[in-house]
Structures are given as C-alpha cells and as structure tokens.
Design a protein around this motif. Structure first.
Motif, PDB file in Angstrom:
ATOM      1  N   THR A  12      44.215  -2.500  -8.217  1.00  0.00           N
ATOM      2  CA  THR A  12      43.937  -2.355  -6.787  1.00  0.00           C
ATOM      3  C   THR A  12      44.822  -1.282  -6.166  1.00  0.00           C
ATOM      4  O   THR A  12      44.356  -0.462  -5.355  1.00  0.00           O
ATOM      5  N   ALA A  13      46.083  -1.252  -6.565  1.00  0.00           N
ATOM      6  CA  ALA A  13      47.010  -0.244  -6.034  1.00  0.00           C
ATOM      7  C   ALA A  13      46.581   1.162  -6.423  1.00  0.00           C
ATOM      8  O   ALA A  13      46.816   2.123  -5.685  1.00  0.00           O
ATOM      9  N   ALA A  14      45.931   1.296  -7.581  1.00  0.00           N
ATOM     10  CA  ALA A  14      45.555   2.623  -8.083  1.00  0.00           C
ATOM     11  C   ALA A  14      44.555   3.322  -7.172  1.00  0.00           C
ATOM     12  O   ALA A  14      44.563   4.551  -7.078  1.00  0.00           O
ATOM     13  N   VAL A  15      43.685   2.571  -6.521  1.00  0.00           N
ATOM     14  CA  VAL A  15      42.652   3.197  -5.688  1.00  0.00           C
ATOM     15  C   VAL A  15      43.052   3.280  -4.222  1.00  0.00           C
ATOM     16  O   VAL A  15      42.269   3.737  -3.387  1.00  0.00           O
ATOM     17  N   GLN A  16      44.262   2.839  -3.917  1.00  0.00           N
ATOM     18  CA  GLN A  16      44.739   2.906  -2.545  1.00  0.00           C
ATOM     19  C   GLN A  16      45.548   4.174  -2.337  1.00  0.00           C
ATOM     20  O   GLN A  16      46.105   4.738  -3.270  1.00  0.00           O
ATOM     21  N   GLY A  17      45.630   4.628  -1.095  1.00  0.00           N
ATOM     22  CA  GLY A  17      46.373   5.845  -0.793  1.00  0.00           C
ATOM     23  C   GLY A  17      45.545   6.792   0.037  1.00  0.00           C
ATOM     24  O   GLY A  17      44.324   6.652   0.150  1.00  0.00           O
ATOM     25  N   GLY A  18      46.204   7.785   0.585  1.00  0.00           N
ATOM     26  CA  GLY A  18      45.534   8.685   1.500  1.00  0.00           C
ATOM     27  C   GLY A  18      45.097   9.996   0.895  1.00  0.00           C
ATOM     28  O   GLY A  18      44.702  10.916   1.618  1.00  0.00           O
ATOM     29  N   ASP A  19      45.163  10.131  -0.437  1.00  0.00           N
ATOM     30  CA  ASP A  19      44.771  11.398  -1.055  1.00  0.00           C
ATOM     31  C   ASP A  19      43.286  11.413  -1.351  1.00  0.00           C
ATOM     32  O   ASP A  19      42.530  10.595  -0.858  1.00  0.00           O
ATOM     33  N   SER A  20      42.851  12.338  -2.180  1.00  0.00           N
ATOM     34  CA  SER A  20      41.425  12.551  -2.391  1.00  0.00           C
ATOM     35  C   SER A  20      40.790  11.429  -3.207  1.00  0.00           C
ATOM     36  O   SER A  20      41.452  10.789  -4.032  1.00  0.00           O
ATOM     37  N   PRO A  21      39.486  11.192  -3.012  1.00  0.00           N
ATOM     38  CA  PRO A  21      38.777  10.200  -3.830  1.00  0.00           C
ATOM     39  C   PRO A  21      38.852  10.508  -5.320  1.00  0.00           C
ATOM     40  O   PRO A  21      38.952   9.594  -6.139  1.00  0.00           O
ATOM     41  N   LEU A  22      38.794  11.783  -5.682  1.00  0.00           N
ATOM     42  CA  LEU A  22      38.856  12.132  -7.097  1.00  0.00           C
ATOM     43  C   LEU A  22      40.208  11.752  -7.694  1.00  0.00           C
ATOM     44  O   LEU A  22      40.279  11.260  -8.821  1.00  0.00           O
ATOM     45  N   SER A  23      41.293  11.958  -6.947  1.00  0.00           N
ATOM     46  CA  SER A  23      42.617  11.563  -7.418  1.00  0.00           C
ATOM     47  C   SER A  23      42.692  10.054  -7.596  1.00  0.00           C
ATOM     48  O   SER A  23      43.289   9.554  -8.559  1.00  0.00           O
ATOM     49  N   ALA A  24      42.085   9.314  -6.660  1.00  0.00           N
ATOM     50  CA  ALA A  24      42.069   7.862  -6.776  1.00  0.00           C
ATOM     51  C   ALA A  24      41.307   7.422  -8.023  1.00  0.00           C
ATOM     52  O   ALA A  24      41.717   6.483  -8.719  1.00  0.00           O
ATOM     53  N   ALA A 155      35.876   1.005  -8.898  1.00  0.00           N
ATOM     54  CA  ALA A 155      35.482   2.409  -9.075  1.00  0.00           C
ATOM     55  C   ALA A 155      34.499   2.865  -8.009  1.00  0.00           C
ATOM     56  O   ALA A 155      34.368   4.067  -7.747  1.00  0.00           O
ATOM     57  N   SER A 156      33.800   1.927  -7.387  1.00  0.00           N
ATOM     58  CA  SER A 156      32.859   2.310  -6.327  1.00  0.00           C
ATOM     59  C   SER A 156      33.581   2.792  -5.065  1.00  0.00           C
ATOM     60  O   SER A 156      33.009   3.540  -4.268  1.00  0.00           O
ATOM     61  N   LEU A 157      34.841   2.416  -4.895  1.00  0.00           N
ATOM     62  CA  LEU A 157      35.555   2.746  -3.660  1.00  0.00           C
ATOM     63  C   LEU A 157      35.807   4.245  -3.497  1.00  0.00           C
ATOM     64  O   LEU A 157      35.597   4.782  -2.395  1.00  0.00           O
ATOM     65  N   PRO A 158      36.265   4.963  -4.531  1.00  0.00           N
ATOM     66  CA  PRO A 158      36.440   6.412  -4.346  1.00  0.00           C
ATOM     67  C   PRO A 158      35.147   7.131  -3.994  1.00  0.00           C
ATOM     68  O   PRO A 158      35.162   8.093  -3.221  1.00  0.00           O
ATOM     69  N   VAL A 159      34.022   6.682  -4.560  1.00  0.00           N
ATOM     70  CA  VAL A 159      32.741   7.305  -4.226  1.00  0.00           C
ATOM     71  C   VAL A 159      32.402   7.052  -2.759  1.00  0.00           C
ATOM     72  O   VAL A 159      31.982   7.961  -2.026  1.00  0.00           O
ATOM     73  N   LEU A 160      32.608   5.826  -2.300  1.00  0.00           N
ATOM     74  CA  LEU A 160      32.347   5.516  -0.900  1.00  0.00           C
ATOM     75  C   LEU A 160      33.290   6.289   0.020  1.00  0.00           C
ATOM     76  O   LEU A 160      32.896   6.726   1.111  1.00  0.00           O
ATOM     77  N   ASP A 161      34.542   6.466  -0.406  1.00  0.00           N
ATOM     78  CA  ASP A 161      35.488   7.250   0.388  1.00  0.00           C
ATOM     79  C   ASP A 161      35.008   8.691   0.536  1.00  0.00           C
ATOM     80  O   ASP A 161      35.127   9.298   1.605  1.00  0.00           O
TER      81      ASP A 161
END
Length: 281
Positions: A12-24, A155-161
């Motif tokens: 969960t921590a891996a996909v959190q943060g304010g950087d780019s979706p691709l980085s997440a 994994a769906s979260l970066p795409v939605l971001d």
C-alpha cells in the motif's frame, strides 16, 4: 506485525506519494520483489487482446519478458485478462506445460522458470495483469499469492491517477506544451516506436509495388497494417530482439524490407546480411 500485515503495509505504501503514476507503478513492482518472494514483476496493460505496453516494472528483465508477450501474441498476461482469473505457471520446463509454445522457450532461455499473472481490473474491466516472475520453479506460497492479488488490485490506482491528471489538465484549459503532459509517461506503454515503424514498413511495401498499376493508387488498409506488424514481430522472433529494438533499427534507417519480404540491413550485400538468430545474440 504479522507477515500478511507487513506485506499489506508495504504494498500500500508503494503506491502512495505525490510523484508520477508511472513511478508509483514501478515502486509497486519493486515492492512485490521485496515482499512476495519473486525475482521480478511487471504491470502490462492489454487492449483488444494485445499488450499495449509495460506500465511499471521492477527491472529491465521484467520489462523484456513482458515485451515477449507482445511479440508472440500469447502469454499468461493475455490469458489472465481474457479469463479474468489468475494464471499460474509453476514450472515452465514441465513437459505438460504447453499453453504458450512460442513465448515459453524465450522466457526459459532468459532464466525464468515460473510466472504468475494476476488480472488488473479498472471500473469492472480487466485491463491488464500483474506478472510475477521467478527464476526457480515452484508455486507461490499462500501468503505470497494473497499479496500478489492485493498488488494487482493496487495496480489500478496509478492508472486512475493518470486519468485524473489528464482530466484536471483539460478542466483547467492547459495548452499543449505549457506544462509537462501526463500522457508523456505512457510513451513506452503505447509502444510509439512500434507503430511508427509499422508505418515505415507499409510505405516501403507500397513503394515496392508502385510499378503495378493495380496497386499503385490503392489506399492503405487495416489488413496492410496488420501484415506489417506481423512481419515486424516475425523479425523480432527470428533475431531474438524485442519488437521495440527492431522498430528502432527501422526508424534509424538501418533496416528495411523489400517487396519479397526480405529484410535488408544497411551495408548488406543484397540480402539481409544479419547473422543474429534467436538465442545467439
């Protein structure tokens, strides 16, 4: 903290943060390697039965293995998307494993003996899969499989971001080029170089038949585009390259095709002149 709690917290921590979706997406794949007892991970998105590209990976090998599914048009990711269910290949060298006759030899040659593909779902649509790779054969543990299924949901979260960034940009009326375009992150996802190279091949094939009155003014159609893509994939298969690597040779002017379907490298003496073959480069 229990093992399952540690996995859930780390993923969960891996996909959190304010950087780019691709980085997440990359961080999520790296977290899978650290937490799930696998050697590589990649998120592949699929549209109309074809992989559109790698949206996140743990390393270069994972990205290359995902590219093989595009080259051969088969693989666990495509099956996971179609069936909307996990596809588990515990031992690719098992004589009973015959699901992907073209894909499997290349993957085994790269040193991978087990693959686990878990569908990624966005708004009830199966849009891709999280592929987990392992050098050694053997099943995922119950905890690792549960963690993998959680990672596939995350994994769906970066795409939605990414979609949110695009929508906000449009709402603000941001002009093209005024700010970094979030869609630029998807250049590798869309395999831009492959479709550009396909256009080059179509033009070369059309030019080679221009002396034929019946074909000189014929419009380019979808079957021609499909044929060019098949030829590009075949070249990649024969030489052990990825489709992107072949595409860059075409775009750089180092590789072309003639009317007979013969590939020609710059500096060759009338034929392909290419000694590379799958597994020998």
């Amino acid at each position: 903290m229990t093992s399952s709690e540690r996995v859930r917290t780390g993923l969960t921590a891996a996909v959190q943060g304010g950087d780019s979706p691709l980085s997440a997406a990359d961080r999520l794949c790296q977290a899978c390697v650290e937490l799930l007892d696998v050697d590589g991970a990649a998120i592949s998105l699929v549209h109309e039965g074809t992989t559109r590209g790698t949206f996140g990976s743990s390393n270069a090998l994972s990205r290359r293995l995902d590219a093989y599914q595009f080259i051969y048009g088969e693989g666990p990711c495509l099956d996971a998307v179609q069936t909307r269910a996990p596809v588990l290949a515990e031992d690719l060298t098992d004589t009973g494993e015959r699901r992907w006759p073209a894909f499997t030899p290349s993957v085994v040659e790269a040193g991978v003996h087990a693959i686990f593909a878990l569908p990624v779902v966005v708004a009830s649509d199966s849009v891709g899969a999280l592929d987990l790779f392992r050098h050694g054969a053997g099943p995922l543990s119950t905890d690792a499989l549960s963690g993998g299924l959680l990672a596939a949901r995350l994994a769906s979260l970066p795409v939605l971001d990414l979609i949110t960034e695009v929508n906000l940009r449009a709402a603000k009326g941001v002009e093209e080029g005024a700010q970094p375009d979030p869609w630029d992150q998807l250049e590798s996802l869309e395999r831009v170089e492959i479709y550009q190279a396909t256009g080059f091949l179509i033009a070369q094939l059309n030019d080679s038949t221009c002396d034929d009155p019946a074909s000189a003014n014929a419009p380019t159609n979808s079957s021609t585009a499909r044929d060019a893509l098949v030829r590009l994939r075949g070249r990649a298969f024969a030489t052990g390259q990825t489709a992107s690597e072949v595409s860059w040779e075409i775009l750089d002017g180092r590789l072309s095709i003639d009317a007979d379907g013969e590939w020609r490298l710059r500096g060759s003496a009338g034929d392909s002149g290419d000694t590379r073959r799958r597994g020998t480069q």
